[in-house]
Design an enzyme around this catalytic site. Sequence first.
Site, PDB file in Angstrom:
ATOM      1  N   ARG A 166       0.835  -1.223   0.000  1.00 39.32           N
ATOM      2  CA  ARG A 166       0.000   0.000   0.000  1.00 39.32           C
ATOM      3  C   ARG A 166       0.865   1.268   0.000  1.00 39.32           C
ATOM      4  O   ARG A 166       0.514   2.266   0.612  1.00 39.32           O
ATOM      5  CB  ARG A 166      -0.946   0.032   1.211  1.00 39.32           C
ATOM      6  CG  ARG A 166      -1.929  -1.139   1.298  1.00 39.32           C
ATOM      7  CD  ARG A 166      -2.924  -1.115   0.143  1.00 39.32           C
ATOM      8  NE  ARG A 166      -3.989  -2.091   0.333  1.00 39.32           N
ATOM      9  CZ  ARG A 166      -3.950  -3.361  -0.089  1.00 39.32           C
ATOM     10  NH1 ARG A 166      -2.884  -3.824  -0.733  1.00 39.32           N
ATOM     11  NH2 ARG A 166      -4.976  -4.162   0.112  1.00 39.32           N
ATOM     12  N   SER A 241     -10.734  -1.104   2.983  1.00 33.13           N
ATOM     13  CA  SER A 241     -10.044  -1.172   4.279  1.00 33.13           C
ATOM     14  C   SER A 241      -9.682   0.239   4.716  1.00 33.13           C
ATOM     15  O   SER A 241      -9.020   0.962   3.972  1.00 33.13           O
ATOM     16  CB  SER A 241      -8.743  -1.964   4.163  1.00 33.13           C
ATOM     17  OG  SER A 241      -8.988  -3.263   3.705  1.00 33.13           O
ATOM     18  N   GLU A 336      -5.111   3.611   5.839  1.00 37.80           N
ATOM     19  CA  GLU A 336      -4.766   3.393   4.426  1.00 37.80           C
ATOM     20  C   GLU A 336      -5.380   4.517   3.597  1.00 37.80           C
ATOM     21  O   GLU A 336      -4.825   4.971   2.602  1.00 37.80           O
ATOM     22  CB  GLU A 336      -5.325   2.040   3.947  1.00 37.80           C
ATOM     23  CG  GLU A 336      -5.131   1.836   2.457  1.00 37.80           C
ATOM     24  CD  GLU A 336      -5.902   0.665   1.877  1.00 37.80           C
ATOM     25  OE1 GLU A 336      -5.702  -0.475   2.334  1.00 37.80           O
ATOM     26  OE2 GLU A 336      -6.692   0.899   0.936  1.00 37.80           O
TER      27      GLU A 336
HETATM   28  P1  FAD Z   1      -8.860   8.298  -5.355  1.00 42.25           P
HETATM   29  O1  FAD Z   1      -9.517   7.875  -4.105  1.00 42.25           O
HETATM   30  O2  FAD Z   1      -9.555   9.300  -6.204  1.00 42.25           O
HETATM   31  O3  FAD Z   1      -7.393   8.843  -5.007  1.00 42.25           O
HETATM   32  C1  FAD Z   1      -6.554   8.131  -4.140  1.00 42.25           C
HETATM   33  C2  FAD Z   1      -5.257   8.929  -3.936  1.00 42.25           C
HETATM   34  O4  FAD Z   1      -4.518   9.003  -5.147  1.00 42.25           O
HETATM   35  C3  FAD Z   1      -5.515  10.380  -3.532  1.00 42.25           C
HETATM   36  O5  FAD Z   1      -4.479  10.769  -2.673  1.00 42.25           O
HETATM   37  C4  FAD Z   1      -5.440  11.135  -4.857  1.00 42.25           C
HETATM   38  O6  FAD Z   1      -5.083  12.488  -4.666  1.00 42.25           O
HETATM   39  C5  FAD Z   1      -4.376  10.352  -5.607  1.00 42.25           C
HETATM   40  N1  FAD Z   1      -4.561  10.290  -7.061  1.00 42.25           N
HETATM   41  C6  FAD Z   1      -5.669   9.839  -7.710  1.00 42.25           C
HETATM   42  N2  FAD Z   1      -5.450   9.813  -9.038  1.00 42.25           N
HETATM   43  C7  FAD Z   1      -4.201  10.281  -9.247  1.00 42.25           C
HETATM   44  C8  FAD Z   1      -3.397  10.486 -10.422  1.00 42.25           C
HETATM   45  N3  FAD Z   1      -3.847  10.220 -11.652  1.00 42.25           N
HETATM   46  N4  FAD Z   1      -2.129  10.984 -10.251  1.00 42.25           N
HETATM   47  C9  FAD Z   1      -1.655  11.266  -9.015  1.00 42.25           C
HETATM   48  N5  FAD Z   1      -2.361  11.079  -7.877  1.00 42.25           N
HETATM   49  C10 FAD Z   1      -3.627  10.579  -7.986  1.00 42.25           C
HETATM   50  N6  FAD Z   1      -7.513  -1.016  -2.536  1.00 42.25           N
HETATM   51  C11 FAD Z   1      -6.651  -2.065  -2.625  1.00 42.25           C
HETATM   52  O7  FAD Z   1      -5.438  -1.880  -2.756  1.00 42.25           O
HETATM   53  N7  FAD Z   1      -7.107  -3.358  -2.587  1.00 42.25           N
HETATM   54  C12 FAD Z   1      -8.409  -3.653  -2.451  1.00 42.25           C
HETATM   55  O8  FAD Z   1      -8.786  -4.830  -2.403  1.00 42.25           O
HETATM   56  C13 FAD Z   1      -9.343  -2.577  -2.345  1.00 42.25           C
HETATM   57  N8  FAD Z   1     -10.665  -2.822  -2.192  1.00 42.25           N
HETATM   58  C14 FAD Z   1     -11.539  -1.797  -2.081  1.00 42.25           C
HETATM   59  C15 FAD Z   1     -12.900  -2.085  -1.938  1.00 42.25           C
HETATM   60  C16 FAD Z   1     -13.837  -1.069  -1.833  1.00 42.25           C
HETATM   61  C17 FAD Z   1     -15.302  -1.421  -1.677  1.00 42.25           C
HETATM   62  C18 FAD Z   1     -13.410   0.281  -1.884  1.00 42.25           C
HETATM   63  C19 FAD Z   1     -14.415   1.391  -1.809  1.00 42.25           C
HETATM   64  C20 FAD Z   1     -12.056   0.585  -2.018  1.00 42.25           C
HETATM   65  C21 FAD Z   1     -11.108  -0.444  -2.108  1.00 42.25           C
HETATM   66  N9  FAD Z   1      -9.720  -0.197  -2.266  1.00 42.25           N
HETATM   67  C22 FAD Z   1      -8.843  -1.246  -2.392  1.00 42.25           C
HETATM   68  C23 FAD Z   1      -9.202   1.186  -2.257  1.00 42.25           C
HETATM   69  C24 FAD Z   1      -9.290   1.910  -3.628  1.00 42.25           C
HETATM   70  O9  FAD Z   1     -10.240   1.308  -4.464  1.00 42.25           O
HETATM   71  C25 FAD Z   1      -7.947   1.930  -4.367  1.00 42.25           C
HETATM   72  O10 FAD Z   1      -6.972   2.571  -3.574  1.00 42.25           O
HETATM   73  C26 FAD Z   1      -8.042   2.672  -5.728  1.00 42.25           C
HETATM   74  O11 FAD Z   1      -6.851   2.513  -6.447  1.00 42.25           O
HETATM   75  C27 FAD Z   1      -8.348   4.155  -5.570  1.00 42.25           C
HETATM   76  O12 FAD Z   1      -8.623   4.671  -6.861  1.00 42.25           O
HETATM   77  P2  FAD Z   1      -9.390   6.032  -7.065  1.00 42.25           P
HETATM   78  O13 FAD Z   1      -9.333   6.377  -8.514  1.00 42.25           O
HETATM   79  O14 FAD Z   1     -10.749   5.956  -6.464  1.00 42.25           O
HETATM   80  O15 FAD Z   1      -8.463   7.012  -6.229  1.00 42.25           O
HETATM   81  N1  EPU Z   2     -10.712 -10.871  10.031  1.00 42.99           N
HETATM   82  C1  EPU Z   2     -11.384 -10.979  11.237  1.00 42.99           C
HETATM   83  N2  EPU Z   2     -12.456 -10.148  11.437  1.00 42.99           N
HETATM   84  C2  EPU Z   2     -12.864  -9.242  10.515  1.00 42.99           C
HETATM   85  C3  EPU Z   2     -12.154  -9.131   9.293  1.00 42.99           C
HETATM   86  C4  EPU Z   2     -11.061  -9.971   9.078  1.00 42.99           C
HETATM   87  O1  EPU Z   2     -11.062 -11.789  12.087  1.00 42.99           O
HETATM   88  O2  EPU Z   2     -13.854  -8.549  10.773  1.00 42.99           O
HETATM   89  C5  EPU Z   2      -9.602 -11.804   9.768  1.00 42.99           C
HETATM   90  C6  EPU Z   2     -10.059 -12.860   8.743  1.00 42.99           C
HETATM   91  O3  EPU Z   2     -10.676 -13.928   9.364  1.00 42.99           O
HETATM   92  C7  EPU Z   2      -8.773 -13.257   8.087  1.00 42.99           C
HETATM   93  C8  EPU Z   2      -7.934 -11.994   8.158  1.00 42.99           C
HETATM   94  O4  EPU Z   2      -8.546 -11.151   9.137  1.00 42.99           O
HETATM   95  O5  EPU Z   2      -8.133 -14.253   8.813  1.00 42.99           O
HETATM   96  C9  EPU Z   2      -7.808 -11.275   6.828  1.00 42.99           C
HETATM   97  O6  EPU Z   2      -9.106 -10.877   6.382  1.00 42.99           O
HETATM   98  P1  EPU Z   2      -9.435 -10.639   4.825  1.00 42.99           P
HETATM   99  O7  EPU Z   2      -8.981 -11.801   4.014  1.00 42.99           O
HETATM  100  O8  EPU Z   2     -10.842 -10.200   4.720  1.00 42.99           O
HETATM  101  O9  EPU Z   2      -8.468  -9.481   4.376  1.00 42.99           O
HETATM  102  P2  EPU Z   2      -8.006  -8.135   5.079  1.00 42.99           P
HETATM  103  O10 EPU Z   2      -6.630  -8.321   5.612  1.00 42.99           O
HETATM  104  O11 EPU Z   2      -9.042  -7.635   6.032  1.00 42.99           O
HETATM  105  C10 EPU Z   2      -6.814  -7.265   2.931  1.00 42.99           C
HETATM  106  C11 EPU Z   2      -6.721  -5.980   2.179  1.00 42.99           C
HETATM  107  C12 EPU Z   2      -7.928  -5.811   1.274  1.00 42.99           C
HETATM  108  C13 EPU Z   2      -7.926  -6.971   0.282  1.00 42.99           C
HETATM  109  C14 EPU Z   2      -8.016  -8.273   1.062  1.00 42.99           C
HETATM  110  C15 EPU Z   2      -7.904  -9.482   0.164  1.00 42.99           C
HETATM  111  C16 EPU Z   2      -5.442  -4.427   3.528  1.00 42.99           C
HETATM  112  C17 EPU Z   2      -5.465  -3.225   4.415  1.00 42.99           C
HETATM  113  N3  EPU Z   2      -6.638  -4.851   3.112  1.00 42.99           N
HETATM  114  O12 EPU Z   2      -7.945  -7.162   3.799  1.00 42.99           O
HETATM  115  O13 EPU Z   2      -7.790  -4.597   0.546  1.00 42.99           O
HETATM  116  O14 EPU Z   2      -9.020  -6.871  -0.609  1.00 42.99           O
HETATM  117  O15 EPU Z   2      -6.925  -8.345   2.020  1.00 42.99           O
HETATM  118  O16 EPU Z   2      -6.599  -9.611  -0.282  1.00 42.99           O
HETATM  119  O17 EPU Z   2      -4.372  -4.931   3.217  1.00 42.99           O
HETATM  120  C18 EPU Z   2      -8.270  -2.286   0.658  1.00 42.99           C
HETATM  121  O18 EPU Z   2      -7.056  -2.099   0.662  1.00 42.99           O
HETATM  122  O19 EPU Z   2      -9.092  -1.334   0.647  1.00 42.99           O
HETATM  123  C19 EPU Z   2      -8.787  -3.641   0.658  1.00 42.99           C
HETATM  124  C20 EPU Z   2     -10.089  -3.936   0.694  1.00 42.99           C
END
Ligand code: FAD
Ligand code: EPU
Length: 340
Positions: A166, A241, A336
Site C-alpha cells: 500500500r 479497508s 490506508e
Molecule cells: P482516489 O480515491 O480518487 O485517489 C486516491 C489517492 O490518489 C488520492 O491521494 C489522490 O489524490 C491520488 N490520485 C488519484 N489519481 C491520481 C493520479 N492520476 N495521479 C496522481 N495522484 C492521484 N484497494 C486495494 O489496494 N485493494 C483492495 O482490495 C481494495 N478494495 C476496495 C474495496 C472497496 C469497496 C473500496 C471502496 C475501495 C477499495 N480499495 C482497495 C481502495 C481503492 O479502491 C484503491 O486505492 C483505488 O486505487 C483508488 O482509486 P481512485 O481512482 O478511487 O483514487
Molecule cells: N478478520 C477478522 N475479522 C474481521 C475481518 C477480518 O477476524 O472482521 C480476519 C479474517 O478472518 C482473516 C484476516 O482477518 O483471517 C484477513 O481478512 P481478509 O482476508 O478479509 O483481508 P483483510 O486483511 O481484512 C486485505 C486488504 C484488502 C484486500 C483483502 C484481500 C489491507 C489493508 N486490506 O484485507 O484490501 O481486498 O486483504 O486480499 O491490506 C483495501 O485495501 O481497501 C482492501 C479492501
Amino acid sequence: MEIAQNIDLKPYNTFGFSYEAKSAYFFQSIEDLEKLHQTHEWFRASNFLILGGGSNILLTQNIEQPVLINEINDSISIIEESEDHITLEVGAGKNWHDFVIWTIDNGYGGLENLSLIPGKVGAAPMQNIGAYGVEIKDSLHSLRAFDIQKGEMTTFTNAACQLGYRESIFKRERKGQFIIAYVRFTLTKRNHKLNTAYGAITSELEANGITTPTIKDISNAVIAIRQSKLPDPKKLGNSGSFFKNPVVPLDIFETLQKDYSNIVGFPVYNGVKLAAGWLIEQTGWKGKQIGNVGVHKKQALVLVHYGGGKGEDLLALSKAVQDAVLKKFGVTLEPEVNIL
Ligand code: FAD
Ligand code: EPU
C-alpha cells in the site's frame, strides 16, 4: 476541459460525504494539464487536490483548493508483444475493474485477482493496489506522469515507483509532484501464473467444482468473495479497508501470541503482518454504529457511512477504533485511506 464552481463532492467520494469544492477542473488530456501549468500559479505550486474515483479518500471539510478530476482518456494501446507476453498502455481515466475485465476477455493474465477493486487506473500505482495474493507491482511495467512543476511528461520504471505494501514513491518522497497519466502493464498471453493460494479462492473454486481454473474462473471467484464481505459503495458508503494491516517484529508477535493464542498473523520479510480486522473485532467494535457511521458488520476493517453523516464523524470513529486497538494490543493502526 470542463470547469465548475461550487460543486458538491458527494458523487466524487465513495464514502458519499457531502463537502463543497470551490472549483473543479475535469481534465481529459496532457494538453489540459499543460494549459493548467501555463496559466495557473496554484497548479505549478501543486496547490490542488487530484481525484480519480474517490474510493480511497476521506473528506472532512470543504475543499478551498481547486479540485482536479482525472478524466484522461480510457484508451488501451499495445506497446510490445511476443508469443508469451503483451505490454499494454492504459489511460489513467479508465475504470480499473473495466480494464481488468477487458484483459481477461482478451486472454491476458496477471490482473484477475485484482477484479472488482473500485477506482481508476491512474490511482492504482499510488498505493500499489493489492488483493488475494497479487499486487500491481507484479505486472506494472512503467508509468508516464506529468511533472507538475516542470510541466512535462516523465517516465517511471516499476523499480522507480518504489512499490511496497500500500505504498509508492508518489505517497512519500515524491508526494504532490506528479499526475499519473498513463500506466503500462506486462501481462501473460499463455502459461498464466495463476494465484489461487489465498485460502478463500481455493474454497470458492472447489465449491463450484472447478479443478483447472482459467483466469476468468479466478476473477469470478474473487468477485464472489469480495461481494460476500465488502459493501458496495453504491449502496453503503465506504472506502474499502480503512487501515493498513500492521506489521510488527516477530518478538512482539510471539508476546501477543502468549495472551491471544488465535491472533491472526502472516510472516512477511520484516516481521509479521497482523490482520487489523481481527484486532478490531476483538475490541468489540465490529458491527457498531455511532450516529450515521459505523464499523461494517461483515468486515471490521471497513468503516461505513449510512448516509446523512459527516466525514468528521467517521474520522472520530476511526480514532476511537485506533485507540481501542492500541489499548488492548499495544499496536498502532495506520490509515490506508487518504484523509483530507
Ligand atoms: P482516489 O480515491 O480518487 O485517489 C486516491 C489517492 O490518489 C488520492 O491521494 C489522490 O489524490 C491520488 N490520485 C488519484 N489519481 C491520481 C493520479 N492520476 N495521479 C496522481 N495522484 C492521484 N484497494 C486495494 O489496494 N485493494 C483492495 O482490495 C481494495 N478494495 C476496495 C474495496 C472497496 C469497496 C473500496 C471502496 C475501495 C477499495 N480499495 C482497495 C481502495 C481503492 O479502491 C484503491 O486505492 C483505488 O486505487 C483508488 O482509486 P481512485 O481512482 O478511487 O483514487
Ligand atoms: N478478520 C477478522 N475479522 C474481521 C475481518 C477480518 O477476524 O472482521 C480476519 C479474517 O478472518 C482473516 C484476516 O482477518 O483471517 C484477513 O481478512 P481478509 O482476508 O478479509 O483481508 P483483510 O486483511 O481484512 C486485505 C486488504 C484488502 C484486500 C483483502 C484481500 C489491507 C489493508 N486490506 O484485507 O484490501 O481486498 O486483504 O486480499 O491490506 C483495501 O485495501 O481497501 C482492501 C479492501
